[in-house]
Design a protein around this motif. Structure first.
Motif, short mmCIF file in Angstrom:
data_model
loop_
_atom_site.label_atom_id
_atom_site.label_comp_id
_atom_site.label_asym_id
_atom_site.label_seq_id
_atom_site.Cartn_x
_atom_site.Cartn_y
_atom_site.Cartn_z
N ASN A 69 5.71 13.10 -1.01
CA ASN A 69 7.08 13.11 -0.48
C ASN A 69 8.10 12.68 -1.52
OD1 ASN A 69 6.39 14.05 2.02
ND2 ASN A 69 6.17 12.01 2.91
N ALA A 127 -0.64 4.37 6.70
CA ALA A 127 -1.98 4.13 6.17
C ALA A 127 -2.56 2.91 6.86
CB ALA A 127 -1.91 3.89 4.67
N ARG A 171 -12.95 19.35 7.93
CA ARG A 171 -11.52 19.37 8.25
C ARG A 171 -11.07 20.82 8.22
NH1 ARG A 171 -7.02 17.14 4.09
NH2 ARG A 171 -5.27 18.13 5.12
N ASP A 225 0.40 12.32 7.51
CA ASP A 225 0.66 13.51 6.71
C ASP A 225 -0.23 14.67 7.14
OD1 ASP A 225 2.20 14.59 4.69
OD2 ASP A 225 0.57 14.42 3.25
N THR A 274 0.68 5.61 -0.11
CA THR A 274 -0.30 6.62 0.28
C THR A 274 -0.08 7.95 -0.43
OG1 THR A 274 1.07 7.45 2.06
CG2 THR A 274 -0.38 5.60 2.59
N ARG A 286 11.86 2.04 3.20
CA ARG A 286 11.27 0.84 2.62
C ARG A 286 12.30 0.30 1.64
NH1 ARG A 286 7.68 0.75 -1.59
NH2 ARG A 286 7.45 2.99 -1.47
N ASP A 310 -5.53 8.99 -2.99
CA ASP A 310 -5.40 8.84 -1.55
C ASP A 310 -4.53 7.63 -1.22
OD1 ASP A 310 -6.02 9.39 1.20
OD2 ASP A 310 -7.36 7.66 1.16
N ARG A 311 -4.67 6.58 -2.04
CA ARG A 311 -4.01 5.32 -1.71
C ARG A 311 -3.86 4.47 -2.95
NH1 ARG A 311 -7.78 3.75 1.56
NH2 ARG A 311 -8.20 1.65 0.91
N VAL A 319 0.85 -1.19 0.00
CA VAL A 319 0.00 0.00 0.00
C VAL A 319 0.88 1.24 0.00
CG1 VAL A 319 -1.76 1.30 1.26
CG2 VAL A 319 -1.85 -1.19 1.23
N PRO A 350 4.46 10.13 6.49
CA PRO A 350 3.82 9.23 5.55
C PRO A 350 4.65 8.03 5.24
CG PRO A 350 4.74 11.15 4.54
CD PRO A 350 4.82 11.34 5.99
N HIS A 351 4.00 6.98 5.27
CA HIS A 351 4.65 5.72 5.05
C HIS A 351 3.51 4.75 4.87
CE1 HIS A 351 6.77 2.08 6.00
NE2 HIS A 351 7.81 2.73 5.62
N PRO A 352 3.72 3.69 4.10
CA PRO A 352 2.62 2.75 3.94
C PRO A 352 2.09 2.28 5.29
CG PRO A 352 4.39 2.22 2.45
CD PRO A 352 4.87 3.37 3.29
N ASP A 404 -11.12 15.08 2.51
CA ASP A 404 -9.68 15.28 2.47
C ASP A 404 -9.33 16.71 2.07
OD1 ASP A 404 -8.94 12.62 3.14
OD2 ASP A 404 -9.61 12.03 1.13
N ALA A 428 0.66 10.63 0.96
CA ALA A 428 1.86 11.26 1.52
C ALA A 428 3.11 10.75 0.80
CB ALA A 428 1.95 10.96 3.00
N ASP A 429 3.15 9.46 0.48
CA ASP A 429 4.28 8.92 -0.29
C ASP A 429 4.38 9.62 -1.63
OD1 ASP A 429 4.93 6.99 1.64
OD2 ASP A 429 3.45 5.59 0.85
N ARG A 484 -7.13 12.67 10.53
CA ARG A 484 -8.04 12.15 9.51
C ARG A 484 -8.88 10.99 10.06
NH1 ARG A 484 -8.70 10.64 3.81
NH2 ARG A 484 -10.37 9.14 4.03
#
Lengths: 683, 201
Positions: A88, B7, B105, B127, A82, A566, A161-162, A80, B2-4, A192, A84-85, B81
């Motif tokens: 970033n 989530a 939000r 995030d 996201t 990762r 989002d994902r 998964v 943020p990182h998987p 969001d 944010a990934d 969130r």
């Protein structure tokens, strides 16, 4: 592997598709429990007396427990990524995100991006063997079965989002095209945004992109999001033309190409209220096609247009059960303009006739799904999907010599696919997942594809999965009816199939460090291949049998300091059964490292990725090496700054490494160093 | 950040919440036993339930010229969130004293001006952007906005309600000194349950 001599602009890909909705969502939320129970629970919690609320035990774990377990319960290997990934690491396309995922290698010919998933890519395969979904909606079109992950993907990556990357066979839930895996993209919701966002992007080739998005949720519970994106990118205007292009076109003195521009327009809208949801997406990409791609003269260009509209309704007629209905309309269009070097009139001729390939499809898809769960942890899913490809059009006229035009195809097709999955909680921590889908195509194919998974998750620290799955892909329209005068339809052409075993183990060493090992074996039978027994005629046949063996290890860390990493290493080998030799574009070794470090507590972060792709061979005969490559990308992001701003700068191919990727026919130099600046502001 | 896994963590909490709610829902023996049951809900679900209750037990001064009695109560959430999701699930189709509930939000202190209840997350999650209490509280000084946060020392920094962990429970502290200036009237049941906040680190 032989390739079409006429370099048919955009030769193969596939026809007839299936589709499955929201299924991976279901996979991941299988243990979320029935909506009915949720309703009751919600009722209870909301009507709890204040005095009871203060006594309610609260779970303060903010780590990696339950959702990952639900991923762990899925009968597949899942990665998964996201939103944010995406920000970033500065991923510009879905393909950029996949490059960082274990087991993937992506090649580009500057026209499309091609997915190498667990082993290899094939010439003239426009990602028909990996299913791409948006919110469960099938993106692979019914003509070429093309799963777009490049700039032709219809959703702006900023709206994602994902991304759920499901490796291994998925036909037992998704049907055709989920051959080696599926990628489900979940877009953002109104919540969001809770307001507007305007964004601008500039790149070092003088490209610009603008986006305007607005989303919110009203007091009546209506949630909505609207977004529009437009971009113009000149691309690389000085890349060298390869020798074989100069030879085939008879233009030895032309050495530099300027044809790499991209123009994109994307619209996306979604709205939901209670159990009702509607979603519409439109994406059009016009691309200047670099001459090497089909050995065309400069000036070639093509437009890909995709759009869908869907409506979904779901509710709980009974406790512990959810009923979902979905209907959608899909549109796909492709228009190309090419002057390929070679054409055929009994002998190869070099007349650069103008060709205008054109395809259109309109499809209607309906699905009904029933999901039942029990308190003991068992679950049952039953569903049926019906797709009507109302219009399938393909033509490839030769404007200067109409006699050399391909026959125009106007047809329609449909398929009907019931499916079921039973997840049986045999013992605490031991789950047996069995599923199957039957696909019946009006074109004559039918196929039953099963999947079985045994998942041991007793300790909740270590998960072991033993998985077996089958998958298939039906021939596409091009393979059934080659759009070339000399192409011969093969009435015996059938689906290609694959059987795959996988053993996966995931282990959490601590809440900061997770580790996984996967071993897999895939046998692919009757892979649809271009077959040219003699010059002057060709057909597609179920000719190639491949065997893939591979293993990968991966680790993810997430430290309290905010540093995340990762990393993965994949070793794999795919051989052609008939020759025993390695297949083309199949690197034995892949290595990935993603590292993200906060530089200033809450607002400044540097993220780097390093990817290694081992030695590969191209698709020409005799095959030539394309070598290996190591590429690094760096993104520095400041957010939030000055309250509303999100700023980032990315350098792709930091060291300006130079390597070649395979094309359908030959090799092309990979993109050089590029700098991108992004600015976005919330309002 | 943020990182998987993040989530996953987000999902994990939601999943845990729903699983807990599911178990609560199965409890036939009435709500009185809920508190006694060993089943825990996750912190974002508990926080959402608190925010709904704070809204129920708070009265806002009438807005001059406001005639629309059905104007929604707005709950603004910054930096979490998961809480946003939990709250949306919780308030779906619900009204308080005839007012529909709107959850939004907030990303900017000024957005808080239009809210009835504002929640400021005190801990960086994934995030999500954090809004600092020091930025929001002064802006809302003397205005009828119920500010809630789990940030350490929130009450000492002028906030109205601070949520904090006490053993396995989530408890709250009310800043009774700052209340009169806001014009908000908090029900005595709410005040009776208020605890002393832990000393700020």
């Amino acid at each position: 592997m032989p390739t079409p001599d006429s370099r048919s602009p955009r030769a193969p890909t596939f026809a007839a598709s299936s589709r499955k909705t929201g299924w991976s969502l279901l996979l991941f939320t299988a243990c979320i429990g029935p909506a009915g129970a949720t309703e009751r629970g919600k009722e209870d919690l909301a009507s709890l007396e204040l005095e009871q609320l203060v006594e309610l035990p609260v779970e303060f774990v903010s780590g990696v427990s339950k959702y990952e377990q639900s991923i762990r319960q899925a009968p597949a290997s899942v990665t998964v990524l996201t939103a944010a990934d995406i920000r970033n690491y500065g991923w510009r396309t879905l393909g950029d995100a996949l490059r960082s995922a274990p087991g993937f290698h992506i090649r580009t010919d500057r026209f499309y991006d091609y997915i190498g998933n667990r082993g290899f890519t094939r010439a003239y395969d426009y990602n028909s063997r990996t299913l791409v979904l948006v919110n469960g909606q099938r993106i692979n079109d019914p003509i070429y079965q093309q799963g777009s992950v490049g700039t032709d993907f219809l959703l702006d990556p900023d709206l994602i989002d994902r991304i759920e990357i499901i490796q291994g066979p998925g036909s037992s839930v998704y049907g055709s095209s989920a051959f080696y895996g599926a990628i489900n993209v979940i877009p953002k919701k109104g919540r969001d945004l809770s307001g507007g966002q305007i964004s601008a992007t500039f790149d070092s080739s003088a490209g610009t992109k603008g986006r305007l998005t607005y989303g919110d949720r009203t007091a009546d519970g209506v949630e909505y999001l609207l977004s529009a994106t437009e971009s113009h990118t000149p691309g690389q205007t000085n890349f060298p033309l390869p020798d074989d292009w100069r030879a085939s076109t008879g233009r030895p003195d032309e050495r530099i190409s300027t044809e790499d521009g991209t123009r994109q327009r994307q619209l996306y809208a979604r709205a939901s209220w209670r159990g009702l949801e509607t979603e519409a997406a439109y994406g059009r990409r016009e691309k200047d096609v670099p001459p090497p791609v089909y050995h065309t003269l400069p000036g070639a260009h093509a437009a890909d247009t995709r759009a869908y509209w869907l409506a979904r309704a779901s509710g709980s007629p009974f406790a512990d059960a959810t009923l979902s209905l979905k209907t959608s309309v899909d549109y796909y269009a492709y228009d190309g303009t090419f002057r390929p070097a070679n054409d055929y009139d009994g002998d190869l001729i070099n007349e650069f006739h103008e060709r205008r390939p054109k395809t259109r499809s309109v499809s209607l898809n309906n699905e009904v799904r029933w999901h039942q769960t029990s308190a003991a942890g068992h679950s049952l899913l039953l569903g049926t999907e019906v797709q009507n490809n109302l219009r399938l059009h393909s033509s490839n006229p030769n404007l200067e010599q109409p006699a050399y035009s391909a026959a125009e195809i106007n047809t329609s097709s449909r398929y009907y696919s019931p499916f079921a999955q039973i997840d049986y909680q045999a013992l605490p921590g031991l789950r047996l997942s069995t599923g199957a889908r039957y696909d019946d195509y009006s074109t004559g194919e039918s196929r039953l594809t099963p999947r079985v998974g045994l998942i041991w998750d007793y300790t909740r620290v270590t998960t072991v999965k033993l998985l077996y799955g089958e998958s298939f892909r039906v021939p596409n329209l091009e393979e059934r009816n080659p759009s070339e005068p000399r192409g011969v339809a093969n009435p015996d052409l059938g689906p290609e199939t694959a059987r795959s075993w996988e053993l996966a183990c995931e282990h959490d060493f601590s809440k900061y460090w997770a580790f996984d090992v996967r071993l897999y074996h895939t046998r692919s039978d009757g892979l649809i291949s271009f077959h040219e027994p003699a010059p002057g005629s060709f057909s597609y046949q179920n000719a190639a049998n491949y065997e893939t063996r591979g293993g990968e290890i991966g680790t993810t860390t997430r430290f309290a300091s905010g540093i995340t990493t990762r990393a993965s290493v994949t070793l794999q080998k795919t051989t052609d059964e008939s020759s025993g030799a390695d297949v083309a574009d199949a690197p034995h070794l892949l290595g990935k490292l993603n590292l993200s470090v906060p530089l200033r507590a809450d607002w400044l972060r540097a993220s780097a990725e390093i990817q290694y792709v081992g030695d590969r061979r191209d698709f020409t005969a005799p095959a030539r090496d394309t070598g290996d490559y190591l590429v690094a990308n760096l993104t520095v992001r400041a957010a939030p700054v000055w309250r509303h701003w999100d700023l980032s700068a990315s350098i792709y191919n930091l060291a300006n490494a130079r390597w070649y990727d395979s094309m359908n026919d030959g090799q092309i130099v990979a993109p050089a160093r590029t700098v991108v600046l992004r600015v976005s502001r919330d309002f | 950040m943020p990182h998987p896994l993040h989530a996953l963590a987000r999902r994990s909490r939601r999943l845990l919440a729903v699983a807990a709610i599911f178990c609560l829902g199965l409890s036939e023996s009435g709500l009185a036993q809920v508190a006694a049951s060993a089943t825990a809900v996750d912190s974002s679900t508990a926080t959402a339930a608190y925010l709904l209750n704070f809204l129920r037990f708070t009265e806002w001064p009438p807005e001059p010229g406001a005639s629309d009695i059905a104007a929604p109560y707005v709950i603004g959430v910054a930096g979490n969130r998961d809480l946003l999701d939990s709250l949306i699930t919780l308030v779906e189709g619900r009204t308080v004293r005839g007012h529909p509930l709107r959850v939004t939000r907030i990303k900017d202190a000024r957005n808080a001006l239009g809210c009835h209840v504002v929640y400021l997350e005190g801990e960086k999650i994934g995030d999500d952007y954090l809004l600092s209490p020091d930025e929001v509280v002064p802006l809302l000084q003397g205005r009828p906005v119920l500010t809630v946060s789990n940030a350490p020392g929130f009450v000492a920094r002028g906030g109205l309600v601070q949520l904090f962990r006490e053993g396995t429970q989530l408890r709250f502290a009310i800043n009774t000194d700052a209340l009169p200036a806001t014009g908000l009237a908090l029900n005595s049941r709410l005040l009776a349950l208020s605890r002393k906040p832990p000393a700020a680190p």
